[in-house]
Each structure stands twice: as structure tokens, then as C-alpha cells.
Design a protein around this motif. Structure first.
Motif, PDB file in Angstrom:
ATOM      1  N   SER A  23       0.829  -1.206   0.000  1.00 28.69           N
ATOM      2  CA  SER A  23       0.000   0.000   0.000  1.00 28.69           C
ATOM      3  C   SER A  23       0.864   1.257   0.000  1.00 28.69           C
ATOM      4  CB  SER A  23      -0.915  -0.009   1.231  1.00 28.69           C
ATOM      5  OG  SER A  23      -1.716   1.155   1.263  1.00 28.69           O
ATOM      6  N   GLY A  24       1.975   1.233   0.738  1.00 27.33           N
ATOM      7  CA  GLY A  24       2.861   2.394   0.756  1.00 27.33           C
ATOM      8  C   GLY A  24       3.505   2.641  -0.595  1.00 27.33           C
ATOM      9  N   ASN A  25       3.907   1.585  -1.274  1.00 25.55           N
ATOM     10  CA  ASN A  25       4.498   1.743  -2.610  1.00 25.55           C
ATOM     11  C   ASN A  25       3.493   2.326  -3.595  1.00 25.55           C
ATOM     12  OD1 ASN A  25       6.931   0.691  -1.683  1.00 25.55           O
ATOM     13  ND2 ASN A  25       6.405  -1.412  -2.265  1.00 25.55           N
ATOM     14  N   MET A  26       2.262   1.866  -3.499  1.00 23.51           N
ATOM     15  CA  MET A  26       1.238   2.388  -4.398  1.00 23.51           C
ATOM     16  C   MET A  26       0.951   3.849  -4.118  1.00 23.51           C
ATOM     17  SD  MET A  26      -1.439  -0.760  -4.748  1.00 23.51           S
ATOM     18  CE  MET A  26      -0.963  -2.269  -5.599  1.00 23.51           C
ATOM     19  N   GLU A  27       0.989   4.227  -2.854  1.00 23.87           N
ATOM     20  CA  GLU A  27       0.764   5.624  -2.514  1.00 23.87           C
ATOM     21  C   GLU A  27       1.854   6.509  -3.122  1.00 23.87           C
ATOM     22  OE1 GLU A  27      -1.506   8.599  -0.844  1.00 23.87           O
ATOM     23  OE2 GLU A  27      -1.930   6.431  -0.773  1.00 23.87           O
ATOM     24  N   THR A  28       3.078   6.001  -3.104  1.00 25.07           N
ATOM     25  CA  THR A  28       4.183   6.752  -3.699  1.00 25.07           C
ATOM     26  C   THR A  28       4.010   6.888  -5.207  1.00 25.07           C
ATOM     27  OG1 THR A  28       5.674   5.962  -1.973  1.00 25.07           O
ATOM     28  CG2 THR A  28       6.680   6.824  -3.972  1.00 25.07           C
ATOM     29  N   ARG A  29       3.619   5.803  -5.853  1.00 20.91           N
ATOM     30  CA  ARG A  29       3.412   5.841  -7.304  1.00 20.91           C
ATOM     31  C   ARG A  29       2.287   6.796  -7.681  1.00 20.91           C
ATOM     32  NH1 ARG A  29       2.585  -0.078  -9.392  1.00 20.91           N
ATOM     33  NH2 ARG A  29       2.346   1.089 -11.335  1.00 20.91           N
ATOM     34  N   GLN A  87      -4.946  -0.233  -4.761  1.00 19.10           N
ATOM     35  CA  GLN A  87      -4.683   0.151  -3.377  1.00 19.10           C
ATOM     36  C   GLN A  87      -5.928  -0.021  -2.504  1.00 19.10           C
ATOM     37  OE1 GLN A  87      -3.912   4.289  -2.678  1.00 19.10           O
ATOM     38  NE2 GLN A  87      -2.504   3.876  -0.992  1.00 19.10           N
ATOM     39  N   MET A  88      -7.098   0.262  -3.057  1.00 20.86           N
ATOM     40  CA  MET A  88      -8.336   0.077  -2.309  1.00 20.86           C
ATOM     41  C   MET A  88      -8.536  -1.385  -1.942  1.00 20.86           C
ATOM     42  SD  MET A  88     -12.218   1.169  -3.421  1.00 20.86           S
ATOM     43  CE  MET A  88     -11.697   2.874  -3.633  1.00 20.86           C
ATOM     44  N   ASN A  89      -8.238  -2.279  -2.900  1.00 28.45           N
ATOM     45  CA  ASN A  89      -8.366  -3.716  -2.619  1.00 28.45           C
ATOM     46  C   ASN A  89      -7.390  -4.153  -1.523  1.00 28.45           C
ATOM     47  OD1 ASN A  89     -10.352  -3.983  -4.593  1.00 28.45           O
ATOM     48  ND2 ASN A  89      -8.862  -4.461  -6.205  1.00 28.45           N
ATOM     49  N   ASP A  91      -6.126  -2.234   0.825  1.00 26.89           N
ATOM     50  CA  ASP A  91      -6.574  -1.673   2.103  1.00 26.89           C
ATOM     51  C   ASP A  91      -7.743  -2.471   2.670  1.00 26.89           C
ATOM     52  OD1 ASP A  91      -4.643   0.264   1.943  1.00 26.89           O
ATOM     53  OD2 ASP A  91      -5.976   1.804   1.122  1.00 26.89           O
ATOM     54  N   SER A  92      -8.639  -2.941   1.801  1.00 28.40           N
ATOM     55  CA  SER A  92      -9.758  -3.760   2.268  1.00 28.40           C
ATOM     56  C   SER A  92      -9.257  -5.077   2.853  1.00 28.40           C
ATOM     57  CB  SER A  92     -10.731  -4.025   1.114  1.00 28.40           C
ATOM     58  OG  SER A  92     -11.282  -2.819   0.623  1.00 28.40           O
ATOM     59  N   THR A  93      -8.285  -5.679   2.176  1.00 28.15           N
ATOM     60  CA  THR A  93      -7.717  -6.926   2.686  1.00 28.15           C
ATOM     61  C   THR A  93      -6.998  -6.700   4.018  1.00 28.15           C
ATOM     62  OG1 THR A  93      -7.405  -7.672   0.401  1.00 28.15           O
ATOM     63  CG2 THR A  93      -6.186  -8.844   2.116  1.00 28.15           C
ATOM     64  N   LYS A  94      -6.264  -5.588   4.089  1.00 23.99           N
ATOM     65  CA  LYS A  94      -5.559  -5.276   5.335  1.00 23.99           C
ATOM     66  C   LYS A  94      -6.544  -5.042   6.475  1.00 23.99           C
ATOM     67  CE  LYS A  94      -3.591  -1.287   5.627  1.00 23.99           C
ATOM     68  NZ  LYS A  94      -2.665  -0.141   5.422  1.00 23.99           N
ATOM     69  N   PHE A  95      -7.665  -4.381   6.178  1.00 20.71           N
ATOM     70  CA  PHE A  95      -8.677  -4.143   7.202  1.00 20.71           C
ATOM     71  C   PHE A  95      -9.256  -5.466   7.697  1.00 20.71           C
ATOM     72  CE2 PHE A  95     -13.173  -3.575   8.285  1.00 20.71           C
ATOM     73  CZ  PHE A  95     -13.072  -2.680   9.326  1.00 20.71           C
ATOM     74  N   ALA A  96      -9.537  -6.390   6.767  1.00 18.83           N
ATOM     75  CA  ALA A  96     -10.060  -7.693   7.170  1.00 18.83           C
ATOM     76  C   ALA A  96      -9.054  -8.446   8.037  1.00 18.83           C
ATOM     77  CB  ALA A  96     -10.410  -8.512   5.923  1.00 18.83           C
ATOM     78  N   GLN A  97      -7.773  -8.340   7.671  1.00 20.28           N
ATOM     79  CA  GLN A  97      -6.731  -9.012   8.445  1.00 20.28           C
ATOM     80  C   GLN A  97      -6.635  -8.419   9.852  1.00 20.28           C
ATOM     81  OE1 GLN A  97      -2.736  -8.546   6.920  1.00 20.28           O
ATOM     82  NE2 GLN A  97      -2.222 -10.665   7.401  1.00 20.28           N
ATOM     83  N   GLN A  98      -6.682  -7.101   9.960  1.00 20.80           N
ATOM     84  CA  GLN A  98      -6.629  -6.456  11.262  1.00 20.80           C
ATOM     85  C   GLN A  98      -7.858  -6.789  12.106  1.00 20.80           C
ATOM     86  OE1 GLN A  98      -6.135  -2.348  10.162  1.00 20.80           O
ATOM     87  NE2 GLN A  98      -3.901  -2.485  10.071  1.00 20.80           N
TER      88      GLN A  98
END
Length: 220
Positions: A23-29, A87-89, A91-98
Motif C-alpha cells: 500500500s505504501g508503494n502504491m501511494e508513492t506511485r 490500493q483500495m483492494n 486496504d480492504s484486505t488489510k482491514f479484514a486481516q486487522q
């Protein structure tokens, strides 16, 4: 998060990228593409200003250049939108993991709490609690009864309350009569006071021989 799910390593022994890394790499791009789009927009505005003043071949040349810049801008916008969707996908996966990690932590805490409650309840006897509650109620009832007994009056049970009220009204009438007597002065007291005043005046107007006193002005 890595402690719960574990962090895999590749063949070289280095840790594999995480969802946060991706997600951080995508934010940079996305930031880099946004910078390119703004630069193209600035160039397009400059060309539009020149086209208003240009004529003939010069204007056509500026027009072709503007079209090329617009194509590049559309391409960058498409790339930006694709990366934002990815990135949205992530973040959604990261939210589910958290959320799964939080749920696991909550379940573990609930298990520990349940064990502690069971241990504490074993130390409490429900029957003893009920007996204690009944005993407290009996003691409070006894205390109320004692207070009522001690609060009884002696020697006044045979007095009629209606008689007491009549006597109280009689006292009010007597007080009203006393107030009226204090405000009014008897006529005989007024007469006596007036006579005494007149006698004082007469005594002051004659001398010791009974003759009228001579005013002090005439004697000087």
C-alpha cells in the motif's frame, strides 16, 4: 499483525513484502503520477494562451502539441485510477486481516475473563448470600420496631386532638384581643392627662404669691 499471522521469508532469507509495504508503494506511485499530470496541465494552459494569439501554421503546430499532451494526461490518469483501485483492494484486505487479529485478541481476553469469573464464583455461596440478605432484612425490621417503641409519648395518649385544636383557636382569639387593647387608649386616661397638662400650664403662669408672672422682657 505479523506476530499473529507470521511473516514469510523468501529463499534468500529476506522477509516478503507485507500489505502495508504494498500500500505504501502504491501511494508513492500515485503521488508521482499526480505530479506528472499537474505538469502537463500547466503546459496545456500555456499552449492555450499562445493559441489565442497565433495564426496559420503556428496555431496548427500548437494544436498538435496540445493534443499530444492531452493523450499523455489521459494515459497518466488511467494509470492513476488503476493503482488507486488496487490500493483500495489492498486496504480492504488489510482491514479484514486487522479485524481478524482484533477478534482473536478479544476472544482470548474473554476466555481469561471467564476463567477468572468462574474462580471467583466458586468462592461465593449463593445460599449464604440469600441467608445473609434475609438476616439483614430481619435486623432492619427489628431496628424500626425499636425506634417506634422509643418514640412513643408518655401521658398524652388520653388527650383528644379536637380539644387541643379548640384550645389553640381560643389562644388566637385572646392574642387578637390583647393587640386591640394595646392600640386603644381609654377615655379616662386621655382626660386625666389633659387636666394634668392644664394644671402645669397654670402653675407656670403665676408666681409664688398667686400673682401673674411679669414677662422677662418687661423686667429688663
Amino acid at each position: 499483525m505479523h506476530r499473529f499471522f507470521g511473516k514469510k521469508q523468501n529463499k534468500s532469507g529476506e522477509p516478503t513484502p507485507t500489505l502495508d509495504d504494498a500500500s505504501g508503494n502504491m501511494e508513492t506511485r500515485i503521488g508521482e503520477i499526480e505530479t506528472k499530470i499537474k505538469r502537463l496541465e500547466t503546459q496545456l494552459i500555456d499552449i492555450k494562451k499562445k493559441m489565442k494569439k497565433a495564426r496559420g501554421a503556428a496555431k496548427n503546430s500548437l494544436k498538435r502539441r496540445a493534443l499530444n499532451l492531452l493523450k499523455q494526461k489521459k494515459m497518466y490518469e488511467k494509470q492513476r485510477d488503476q493503482i488507486m483501485a488496487q490500493q483500495m483492494n489492498i486496504d480492504s484486505t488489510k482491514f479484514a486481516q486487522q479485524s481478524l487479529q482484533d477478534n482473536a485478541t478479544m476472544v482470548a481476553a474473554m476466555k481469561d475473563t471467564a476463567k477468572s469469573l468462574k474462580k471467583q464464583y466458586k468462592e461465593i455461596n449463593i445460599d449464604e448470600v440469600e441467608d445473609l440478605q434475609d438476616e439483614m432484612e430481619d435486623l432492619l425490621e427489628d431496628a424500626d420496631e425499636i425506634n417506634e417503641i422509643l418514640g412513643r409519648s408518655y401521658g398524652v395518649d388520653d388527650v383528644d386532638e379536637d380539644d387541643l385544636l379548640d384550645e389553640l383557636e381560643g389562644l388566637d382569639d385572646e392574642l387578637d384581643a390583647l393587640d386591640e387593647d394595646e392600640e386603644e387608649i381609654p377615655s379616662y386616661m386621655v382626660t386625666a392627662a389633659s387636666a394634668a397638662h392644664k394644671d402645669d400650664q397654670k402653675d407656670s403662669e403665676v408666681d409664688e404669691f398667686g400673682l401673674p408672672k411679669v414677662p422677662a422682657k418687661m423686667m429688663t
